[in-house]
Design a protein around this motif. Structure first.
Motif, PDB file in Angstrom:
ATOM      1  N   UNK A 294       3.943   8.423   3.105  1.00  0.00           N
ATOM      2  CA  UNK A 294       4.910   7.320   3.052  1.00  0.00           C
ATOM      3  C   UNK A 294       4.934   6.484   4.326  1.00  0.00           C
ATOM      4  N   UNK A 295       4.939   7.084   5.536  1.00  0.00           N
ATOM      5  CA  UNK A 295       4.967   6.239   6.734  1.00  0.00           C
ATOM      6  C   UNK A 295       3.728   5.370   6.893  1.00  0.00           C
ATOM      7  N   UNK A 296       2.559   5.868   6.467  1.00  0.00           N
ATOM      8  CA  UNK A 296       1.368   5.025   6.510  1.00  0.00           C
ATOM      9  C   UNK A 296       1.549   3.815   5.587  1.00  0.00           C
ATOM     10  N   UNK A 297       2.150   4.052   4.420  1.00  0.00           N
ATOM     11  CA  UNK A 297       2.421   2.950   3.501  1.00  0.00           C
ATOM     12  C   UNK A 297       3.415   1.966   4.105  1.00  0.00           C
ATOM     13  N   UNK A 298       4.458   2.490   4.757  1.00  0.00           N
ATOM     14  CA  UNK A 298       5.447   1.618   5.400  1.00  0.00           C
ATOM     15  C   UNK A 298       4.775   0.718   6.431  1.00  0.00           C
ATOM     16  N   UNK A 299       3.838   1.298   7.181  1.00  0.00           N
ATOM     17  CA  UNK A 299       3.158   0.527   8.217  1.00  0.00           C
ATOM     18  C   UNK A 299       2.224  -0.515   7.621  1.00  0.00           C
ATOM     19  N   UNK A 300       1.577  -0.199   6.517  1.00  0.00           N
ATOM     20  CA  UNK A 300       0.737  -1.195   5.842  1.00  0.00           C
ATOM     21  C   UNK A 300       1.596  -2.350   5.334  1.00  0.00           C
ATOM     22  N   UNK A 301       2.768  -2.023   4.798  1.00  0.00           N
ATOM     23  CA  UNK A 301       3.695  -3.071   4.375  1.00  0.00           C
ATOM     24  C   UNK A 301       4.088  -3.939   5.571  1.00  0.00           C
ATOM     25  N   UNK A 302       4.256  -3.321   6.727  1.00  0.00           N
ATOM     26  CA  UNK A 302       4.592  -4.086   7.933  1.00  0.00           C
ATOM     27  C   UNK A 302       3.499  -5.095   8.261  1.00  0.00           C
ATOM     28  N   UNK A 303       2.243  -4.707   8.104  1.00  0.00           N
ATOM     29  CA  UNK A 303       1.140  -5.636   8.342  1.00  0.00           C
ATOM     30  C   UNK A 303       1.204  -6.807   7.363  1.00  0.00           C
ATOM     31  N   UNK A 304       1.550  -6.511   6.103  1.00  0.00           N
ATOM     32  CA  UNK A 304       1.649  -7.578   5.100  1.00  0.00           C
ATOM     33  C   UNK A 304       2.804  -8.526   5.413  1.00  0.00           C
ATOM     34  N   UNK A 305       3.936  -7.983   5.862  1.00  0.00           N
ATOM     35  CA  UNK A 305       5.077  -8.835   6.208  1.00  0.00           C
ATOM     36  C   UNK A 305       4.768  -9.678   7.446  1.00  0.00           C
TER      37      UNK A 305
END
Length: 429
Positions: free
Chosen positions: A248-259
């Motif tokens: 989950x945290x890796x996914x959160x960080x990928x979302x951060x890159x998209x934002x």
């Protein structure tokens, strides 16, 4: 860092996303967990200690009380460990800002109100809430409290100046003898459940059957472990980094890159981007009852790993040119009464979406459906024993099958099972 450095295939293509000049800068992620070592040499640069909070001790010191509470420190490392400092690792969003929210790590039960406060803490400042916690696996139905539900609604309506914060949740570690739809946080309309794949390109042995899971990233299995930060300013690479907690945290960080690539994205745009860019590859989900399917929208979908492995480079590339989705409509059908006794028989009632669409309404008028984001089925049933034997399958007009609930042997243990009634909402993406 085999999960990021292109040492294995498939991978989440984070290094390629970095080449777009993205590192999470300007994005704030609240890590809701058991605390963080704020002076860890690989984390201290990116932790906002001033705005962090401990909901257990009710103060701003989020450092764990117990030496065993290293979970949040390891989760945070995967998100925001500093780059180019020769310490431990580099986080996926290594220039993001972390607000620590200490919620778990105490033997005292957590109230619904406290969870709600944690999930809306500094709502005006946070972009993503990363949640690697949840109820016990394999047993009972764990509802989302009314106050927590309201907090999630506030988050998607009021957060990020009306664009909505992004709630990422670990999908659970109960394995195929469990189903994430029994977790009210994971099956919620406003959350993004993330599960795990191992280096053997199979769904991790602890990944649950999960019709509400969006996607997966790597996590540790016995063949190879992730590496991250830990307490006492150390690095860790062992079985303690095993579970969807670390996907989950890796996914959160990928979302951060998209934002960072497109700050205009709403919480729903993020969900669409994950669906459109995740990849099936040759991942074996190990679910023999229903192999991978191509759904009515043309996406490959699994009962366990959702739409496949997240692809950071594809996600940020698409985010840059993304057209925001239309306003969300909530459409509901009339109740379908079955009123039949199961008595261990199979296929007591088959009701497909196509049978219900003639009665679907939206605020008193007909609701024309062009596409579906999530389907939620409210089911009411009673039982005398062995609740965990219950199976619920939803079939769409295009033939896509969703295993909304599957057998959970421990939930059929009669020592935990008395005659009761269940009123539950099951979800499929």
């Amino acid at each position: 860092m085999w999960n990021l450095n292109e040492d294995v295939f498939p991978n989440t293509r984070v290094a390629e996303a970095w080449r777009h000049g993205l590192n999470g800068s300007g994005i704030t992620i609240a890590v809701v967990d058991d605390g963080i070592q704020v002076d860890h040499p690989d984390l201290r640069k990116n932790i906002d200690t001033y705005h962090s909070y401990d909901f257990i001790d009710l103060d701003s010191n989020i450092t764990p009380d117990r030496i065993t509470d290293s979970h949040g420190t390891s989760v945070t490392g995967l998100i925001a460990a500093e780059a180019n400092n020769d310490v431990c690792i580099v986080g996926v969003a290594h220039a993001s800002t972390i607000i620590g929210v200490r919620l778990i790590g105490s033997d005292v039960p957590i109230t619904d109100i406290t969870k709600a406060k944690a999930l809306s803490y500094h709502l005006s400042r946070v972009d993503i809430y990363s949640n690697s916690w949840g109820p016990p696996d394999k047993l009972h139905y764990h509802s989302l409290g009314r106050v927590s539900e309201s907090a999630l609604v506030d988050g998607v309506k009021l957060g990020r100046n009306g664009k909505g914060v992004v709630y990422v949740f670990a999908a659970g570690n109960g394995g195929k003898d469990d189903n994430c739809n029994a977790d009210g946080y994971v099956s919620n309309l406003y959350t993004i459940p993330i599960t795990s794949i191992g280096i053997d390109q199979k769904a991790a042995p602890y990944s649950e059957v999960c019709a509400s899971a969006f996607s997966a990233t790597y996590s540790s299995i016995s063949e190879r472990y992730l590496t991250s930060t830990s307490l006492n300013s150390t690095c860790i690479s062992n079985s303690n980094l095993r579970g969807t907690s670390f996907s989950a945290p890796q996914a959160s960080a990928i979302v951060a890159l998209a934002l960072q690539a497109n700050p205009s994205l709403t919480w729903r745009d993020v969900q669409h981007l994950i669906v459109q860019t995740s990849k099936r590859h040759n991942i074996d989900d190990g679910f023999e009852k229903q192999p991978w399917q191509k759904n009515g929208a043309g996406f490959n979908v699994s009962q366990i790993v959702g739409f496949g492995m997240m692809d950071a480079e594809a996600m940020v590339s698409l985010a840059k040119t993304w057209t925001l989705v239309d306003q969300q409509l909530y459409c509901a059908s009339e109740t379908k009464n079955v009123n039949k006794n199961i008595n261990n028989s199979r296929d007591v009632s088959k009701t497909t979406i196509s049978e219900l669409t003639s009665t679907i309404k939206e605020t008193g008028k007909n609701c024309t459906i062009r596409s579906l984001e999530k389907v939620q089925i409210d089911v009411y049933f009673s039982y005398e024993s062995r609740r965990g034997d219950f199976t619920l399958i939803l079939e769409s007009p295009s033939g896509t099958v969703s295993y909304l609930m599957t057998p959970r042997p421990e939930d059929s243990d009669n020592t935990h099972n008395v005659s009761e009634k269940v009123n539950w909402t099951f979800t499929s993406v």
